[in-house]
Write a protein that holds these residues in place. Structure first.
Motif, PDB file in Angstrom:
ATOM      1  N   GLY A 215       0.790  -1.218  -0.021  1.00 44.55           N
ATOM      2  CA  GLY A 215       0.042  -0.097   0.128  1.00 44.55           C
ATOM      3  C   GLY A 215       0.709   1.293   0.099  1.00 44.55           C
ATOM      4  N   PHE A 216       0.423   2.281  -0.642  1.00 46.91           N
ATOM      5  CA  PHE A 216       0.906   3.548  -0.760  1.00 46.91           C
ATOM      6  C   PHE A 216      -0.059   4.436   0.194  1.00 46.91           C
ATOM      7  N   THR A 217       0.372   5.034   1.486  1.00 44.09           N
ATOM      8  CA  THR A 217      -0.382   5.629   2.510  1.00 44.09           C
ATOM      9  C   THR A 217      -1.104   6.770   1.566  1.00 44.09           C
ATOM     10  N   TRP A 218      -0.530   7.399   0.562  1.00 44.42           N
ATOM     11  CA  TRP A 218      -1.307   8.688   0.255  1.00 44.42           C
ATOM     12  C   TRP A 218      -1.972   8.379  -1.250  1.00 44.42           C
ATOM     13  N   LEU A 219      -2.070   6.957  -1.722  1.00 41.62           N
ATOM     14  CA  LEU A 219      -2.688   6.664  -2.725  1.00 41.62           C
ATOM     15  C   LEU A 219      -4.177   7.228  -3.127  1.00 41.62           C
ATOM     16  N   PRO A 220      -4.980   7.161  -1.989  1.00 38.87           N
ATOM     17  CA  PRO A 220      -6.232   7.689  -2.268  1.00 38.87           C
ATOM     18  C   PRO A 220      -6.325   9.266  -2.571  1.00 38.87           C
ATOM     19  N   LEU A 221      -5.412  10.001  -2.023  1.00 38.31           N
ATOM     20  CA  LEU A 221      -5.030  11.334  -2.260  1.00 38.31           C
ATOM     21  C   LEU A 221      -4.756  11.453  -3.888  1.00 38.31           C
ATOM     22  N   TRP A 222      -3.804  10.648  -4.285  1.00 37.55           N
ATOM     23  CA  TRP A 222      -3.121  10.694  -5.613  1.00 37.55           C
ATOM     24  C   TRP A 222      -4.354  10.449  -6.636  1.00 37.55           C
ATOM     25  N   VAL A 223      -5.412   9.437  -6.212  1.00 37.21           N
ATOM     26  CA  VAL A 223      -6.416   9.018  -7.423  1.00 37.21           C
ATOM     27  C   VAL A 223      -7.278  10.121  -7.186  1.00 37.21           C
ATOM     28  N   PHE A 224      -7.679  11.026  -6.114  1.00 35.41           N
ATOM     29  CA  PHE A 224      -8.535  12.244  -6.152  1.00 35.41           C
ATOM     30  C   PHE A 224      -7.963  13.308  -7.008  1.00 35.41           C
ATOM     31  N   LEU A 225      -6.735  13.315  -6.862  1.00 34.29           N
ATOM     32  CA  LEU A 225      -5.912  14.374  -7.565  1.00 34.29           C
ATOM     33  C   LEU A 225      -6.058  13.994  -9.237  1.00 34.29           C
ATOM     34  N   PHE A 226      -5.892  12.815  -9.485  1.00 37.81           N
ATOM     35  CA  PHE A 226      -5.961  12.397 -10.909  1.00 37.81           C
ATOM     36  C   PHE A 226      -7.435  12.770 -11.189  1.00 37.81           C
ATOM     37  N   ALA A 227      -8.437  12.256 -10.572  1.00 39.59           N
ATOM     38  CA  ALA A 227      -9.635  12.300 -10.976  1.00 39.59           C
ATOM     39  C   ALA A 227     -10.070  13.823 -11.371  1.00 39.59           C
ATOM     40  N   CYS A 228      -9.602  14.751 -10.276  1.00 38.76           N
ATOM     41  CA  CYS A 228      -9.922  16.151 -10.303  1.00 38.76           C
ATOM     42  C   CYS A 228      -9.116  16.882 -11.666  1.00 38.76           C
ATOM     43  N   PHE A 229      -8.154  16.257 -11.892  1.00 46.50           N
ATOM     44  CA  PHE A 229      -7.321  16.628 -13.183  1.00 46.50           C
ATOM     45  C   PHE A 229      -7.962  16.172 -14.517  1.00 46.50           C
ATOM     46  N   VAL A 230      -8.664  14.997 -14.585  1.00 49.91           N
ATOM     47  CA  VAL A 230      -9.529  14.593 -15.626  1.00 49.91           C
ATOM     48  C   VAL A 230     -10.908  15.489 -15.626  1.00 49.91           C
ATOM     49  N   GLU A 231     -11.396  16.020 -14.737  1.00 49.61           N
ATOM     50  CA  GLU A 231     -12.537  16.732 -14.518  1.00 49.61           C
ATOM     51  C   GLU A 231     -12.046  18.095 -15.061  1.00 49.61           C
ATOM     52  N   PHE A 232     -10.939  18.416 -14.658  1.00 50.81           N
ATOM     53  CA  PHE A 232     -10.580  19.662 -15.147  1.00 50.81           C
ATOM     54  C   PHE A 232     -10.412  19.834 -16.567  1.00 50.81           C
ATOM     55  N   LEU A 233      -9.715  18.573 -17.054  1.00 47.95           N
ATOM     56  CA  LEU A 233      -9.897  18.675 -18.809  1.00 47.95           C
ATOM     57  C   LEU A 233     -11.209  18.442 -19.437  1.00 47.95           C
ATOM     58  N   GLN A 234     -12.146  18.168 -18.680  1.00 45.79           N
ATOM     59  CA  GLN A 234     -13.614  18.076 -19.240  1.00 45.79           C
ATOM     60  C   GLN A 234     -13.840  19.584 -19.160  1.00 45.79           C
ATOM     61  N   TYR A 235     -13.728  20.475 -18.297  1.00 43.70           N
ATOM     62  CA  TYR A 235     -13.987  21.740 -18.249  1.00 43.70           C
ATOM     63  C   TYR A 235     -13.186  22.585 -19.317  1.00 43.70           C
ATOM     64  N   LEU A 236     -12.042  22.075 -19.673  1.00 46.25           N
ATOM     65  CA  LEU A 236     -11.452  22.499 -21.086  1.00 46.25           C
ATOM     66  C   LEU A 236     -12.108  21.961 -22.252  1.00 46.25           C
ATOM     67  N   ASN A 237     -13.018  21.254 -22.014  1.00 45.79           N
ATOM     68  CA  ASN A 237     -13.433  20.681 -23.435  1.00 45.79           C
ATOM     69  C   ASN A 237     -12.362  19.728 -24.031  1.00 45.79           C
ATOM     70  N   PHE A 238     -11.690  18.845 -23.366  1.00 45.03           N
ATOM     71  CA  PHE A 238     -10.594  18.103 -23.777  1.00 45.03           C
ATOM     72  C   PHE A 238     -10.854  17.230 -25.072  1.00 45.03           C
ATOM     73  N   VAL A 239     -11.999  16.784 -25.174  1.00 44.30           N
ATOM     74  CA  VAL A 239     -12.375  15.763 -26.143  1.00 44.30           C
ATOM     75  C   VAL A 239     -12.457  16.687 -27.589  1.00 44.30           C
ATOM     76  N   GLU A 240     -12.908  17.861 -27.517  1.00 40.93           N
ATOM     77  CA  GLU A 240     -12.734  18.746 -28.683  1.00 40.93           C
ATOM     78  C   GLU A 240     -11.573  19.229 -29.141  1.00 40.93           C
ATOM     79  N   ILE A 241     -10.765  19.399 -28.143  1.00 41.18           N
ATOM     80  CA  ILE A 241      -9.205  19.821 -28.429  1.00 41.18           C
ATOM     81  C   ILE A 241      -8.390  18.699 -29.152  1.00 41.18           C
TER      82      ILE A 241
END
Length: 132
Positions: free
Chosen positions: A59-85
């Motif tokens: 286990g990685f102690t901070w893995l849940p935090l890293w997963v959260f940050l990754f999910a937020c990054f993907v959500e931010f890509l949605q804000y930027l309309n990444f699929v269009e880009i």
């Protein structure tokens, strides 16, 4: 000790498969206002967590935090309309995987999922120490 790591990898691999199947079923057959948008977002963080834990049994102690940050990054890509880009807006699979609409509630759901991962991680030593 190797036996414990093997058990963990099998557990997380099977969990990944089950969660992936649930996510596919939700994506294909559920079109409501609660399960698809919110439960699906909670489960996707669990899916990512389990997949990473399949690769790395320890286990990685901070893995849940890293997963959260990754999910937020993907959500931010949605804000930027990444699929269009990147020019995949017509690809149904890519639109489903990456997503197309930003929502603060999605980030809350990712947080809930990652809190569940963290709680599991805290109880993990007790779970895998049984039935040696």
């Amino acid at each position: 000790m190797k036996d414990v790591f093997r058990k963990k990898r099998v557990f997380f691999f099977l969990s990944t498969i089950v969660l992936l199947l649930i996510e596919i079923i939700i994506a294909l057959y559920v079109n409501d206002r609660i399960i698809r948008p919110y439960v699906g977002d909670i489960l996707v963080t669990l899916l990512i967590y389990c997949f990473i834990r399949t690769l790395f049994a320890k286990g990685f102690t901070w893995l849940p935090l890293w997963v959260f940050l990754f999910a937020c990054f993907v959500e931010f890509l949605q804000y930027l309309n990444f699929v269009e880009i990147i020019g995949v807006s017509e690809n149904v699979y890519m639109r489903t995987i990456i997503g197309t609409s930003f929502s603060w509630l999605d980030i809350v759901c990712y947080g809930i999922g990652c809190i569940l991962c963290f709680i599991f991680q805290l109880s993990e030593p007790r779970i895998f120490s049984r039935n040696k």
